[in-house]
Design a protein around this motif. Structure first.
Motif, PDB file in Angstrom:
ATOM      1  N   VAL A 236     -37.214  17.585  40.564  1.00 56.88           N
ATOM      2  CA  VAL A 236     -38.648  17.907  40.486  1.00 56.88           C
ATOM      3  C   VAL A 236     -39.352  17.739  41.829  1.00 56.88           C
ATOM      4  CG1 VAL A 236     -38.822  17.451  38.008  1.00 56.88           C
ATOM      5  CG2 VAL A 236     -39.246  15.581  39.641  1.00 56.88           C
ATOM      6  N   ARG A 258     -41.393  16.854  33.734  1.00 52.92           N
ATOM      7  CA  ARG A 258     -42.351  16.699  34.836  1.00 52.92           C
ATOM      8  C   ARG A 258     -42.519  18.032  35.562  1.00 52.92           C
ATOM      9  NH1 ARG A 258     -43.708  11.513  36.933  1.00 52.92           N
ATOM     10  NH2 ARG A 258     -42.871   9.869  35.589  1.00 52.92           N
ATOM     11  N   ARG A 259     -43.662  18.164  36.235  1.00 56.04           N
ATOM     12  CA  ARG A 259     -43.944  19.376  36.997  1.00 56.04           C
ATOM     13  C   ARG A 259     -42.977  19.462  38.183  1.00 56.04           C
ATOM     14  NH1 ARG A 259     -47.073  21.253  41.342  1.00 56.04           N
ATOM     15  NH2 ARG A 259     -47.094  19.142  42.183  1.00 56.04           N
ATOM     16  N   VAL A 260     -42.471  20.667  38.456  1.00 53.52           N
ATOM     17  CA  VAL A 260     -41.559  20.829  39.593  1.00 53.52           C
ATOM     18  C   VAL A 260     -42.382  21.178  40.832  1.00 53.52           C
ATOM     19  CG1 VAL A 260     -39.586  22.120  40.518  1.00 53.52           C
ATOM     20  CG2 VAL A 260     -39.689  21.593  38.067  1.00 53.52           C
TER      21      VAL A 260
END
Ligand code: TYD
Length: 405
Positions: A236, A258-260
């Motif tokens: 990520v 989670r946001r990459v």
């Protein structure tokens, strides 16, 4: 030998011949029984992972006399202090957070967490460095991390907010069970934060001395992403680090948790630009390695031919590849100066160059210092102004062989 990740065929691209254990500093009595193995690096034709063809058994490398102490450099201690702060501020959440560090060495990172009262556990196979960590108030289990141990940790301590592993993952030949163990340990939003020397830097700088027994893998983002995907994990975030001559910090989470960060795609692009996916890049690398060896030997022979004294600076693991591959003997390099007590009074692996305390260097400056610890160049140059002031010169070989004016 087949790829450790996907079992496809490996394409060897550079061979160094028979080599000793890079951290195997030894006494004269052990010369005759010194273990040797064939050192060569290869790239997997299918998944692209760069790796060693052959690796000695872990017990031959990481044991109660392990010669590597993380805290021997001020800049490394600072680096790990910042890493600890980053883990605590970025990934430690909720009640009774828990952080595991695999290969915690002398505890330089976990000490910060211990002082901040964060629940933690170091897992360290080398008893001597683990004892130093314990003396700093760090909780340590002396063991090799594997899947079975991960299940035991989960049972005894519960899941982890973060698993940290610096300069560990690239050492682990059996990476799949290791990663499966880490996944088992992570909370749903838990992260693996790890750092290792980065293949992009090795290729760009012709830093062939990163290739030695302990480093089973030479990681880059693209092959690692494939490997993590097989475990339902994804990278990520990636963040280049100056330490160890050019490293990468990877943050890995359960897929979709989670946001990459855009940094991941940016580094995939950088790797394509560098040609890390093309065999020709590795052919060119081998060619530069051979040129580097030849140029370094010429330079050392010239210096000695002129009656100049040459002393090695820093008995690094990396220097074992250089001294043995370039056949540098005590005729060319009188001794290697090193600040680590466990190395002093011993001989360098294979080449058998004496390792002497730094005080010897200070007491009688040589004409040339061969900078084996080039990854600490900034710190060393700042400390060695007196050496330069009296005309002392530095021989370097990364990224190019030369004498620093
Ligand atoms: P290190 O950076 O850990 O490299 P490697 O991973 O290749 O072993 O090793 C640095 C070595 O250099 C270590 O033995 C300590 C020594 N050293 C000195 O002798 N003087 C110095 O000023 C520094 C920074 C390191």
């Amino acid at each position: 030998m087949r790829c450790r990740i996907c079992e496809a065929a490996l394409a060897p691209f550079v061979s160094f011949g028979r080599m000793p254990i890079a951290n195997g500093f030894l006494t004269e009595a052990d010369f005759a029984t010194e273990p040797l193995f064939e050192l060569a690096a290869a790239r997997c034709e299918a998944c692209g992972m760069v790796q060693l063809l052959e690796q000695p058994a872990p017990e031959a490398m990481f044991h109660e006399n392990y010669a590597f102490f993380t805290s021997t450099s001020r800049s490394m201690a600072q680096h790990f202090g910042r890493l600890a702060e980053g883990v605590m501020s970025g990934y430690v959440e909720g009640d009774r957070p828990f952080v595991v560090e695999i290969g915690c060495n002398d505890g330089v990172m976990l000490e910060r967490l211990a002082r901040a009262g964060v629940r933690h556990l170091g897992v360290e196979p080398a008893a001597n460095v683990a004892a130093v960590a314990q003396s700093r108030g760090v909780q340590v289990l002396v063991a090799f991390f594997d899947e079975a141990l991960a299940h035991g940790l989960l049972k005894d301590h519960g899941p982890a907010d973060a698993v940290v592993a610096t300069n560990v993952m690239c050492h682990v030949g059996a990476l799949h069970p290791f990663v499966a163990g880490i996944k088992t340990l992570l909370k749903p939003r838990g992260v693996l934060v790890f750092e290792d020397p980065y293949l992009g830097d090795i290729v760009e700088k012709t830093a062939y001395d990163q290739i030695y027994d302990e480093h089973a893998f030479y990681f880059s983002v693209v092959p690692l992403s494939r490997m993590f995907a097989q475990h339902g994990l994804e990278i990520v975030n990636v963040e280049p680090q100056a330490v160890h001559g050019g490293s990468m910090r990877y943050v890995v989470a359960h897929k979709g948790a989670r946001r990459v960060s855009p940094s991941v795609a940016a580094h995939r692009g950088r790797e394509a630009d560098l040609g890390l996916d093309r065999p020709a890049t590795y052919e060119a690398f081998r060619h530069r390695v051979e040129q580097s060896r030849d140029a370094l030997v010429v330079l050392l022979e010239q210096a000695r031919g002129q009656g100049r004294r040459v002393v090695g600076y820093g008995a690094t693991s990396k220097s074992t590849t250089v001294t043995n591959y370039c056949a540098i003997t005590p005729r060319l390099v009188e001794y290697i100066s090193d600040t680590t007590p466990i190395k002093q009074g011993k001989y360098s692996p294979g080449a058998h160059i004496p390792v002497r305390p730094y005080e010897d260097f200070k007491a009688s400056y040589p004409d040339y210092a061969l900078l084996f610890a080039w990854n600490h160049a900034e710190e060393i140059m700042a400390n060695e102004q007196a050496y330069r002031a009296v005309g002392g010169q530095w021989i370097v070989y990364v990224p190019k062989v030369g004498v620093l004016a």
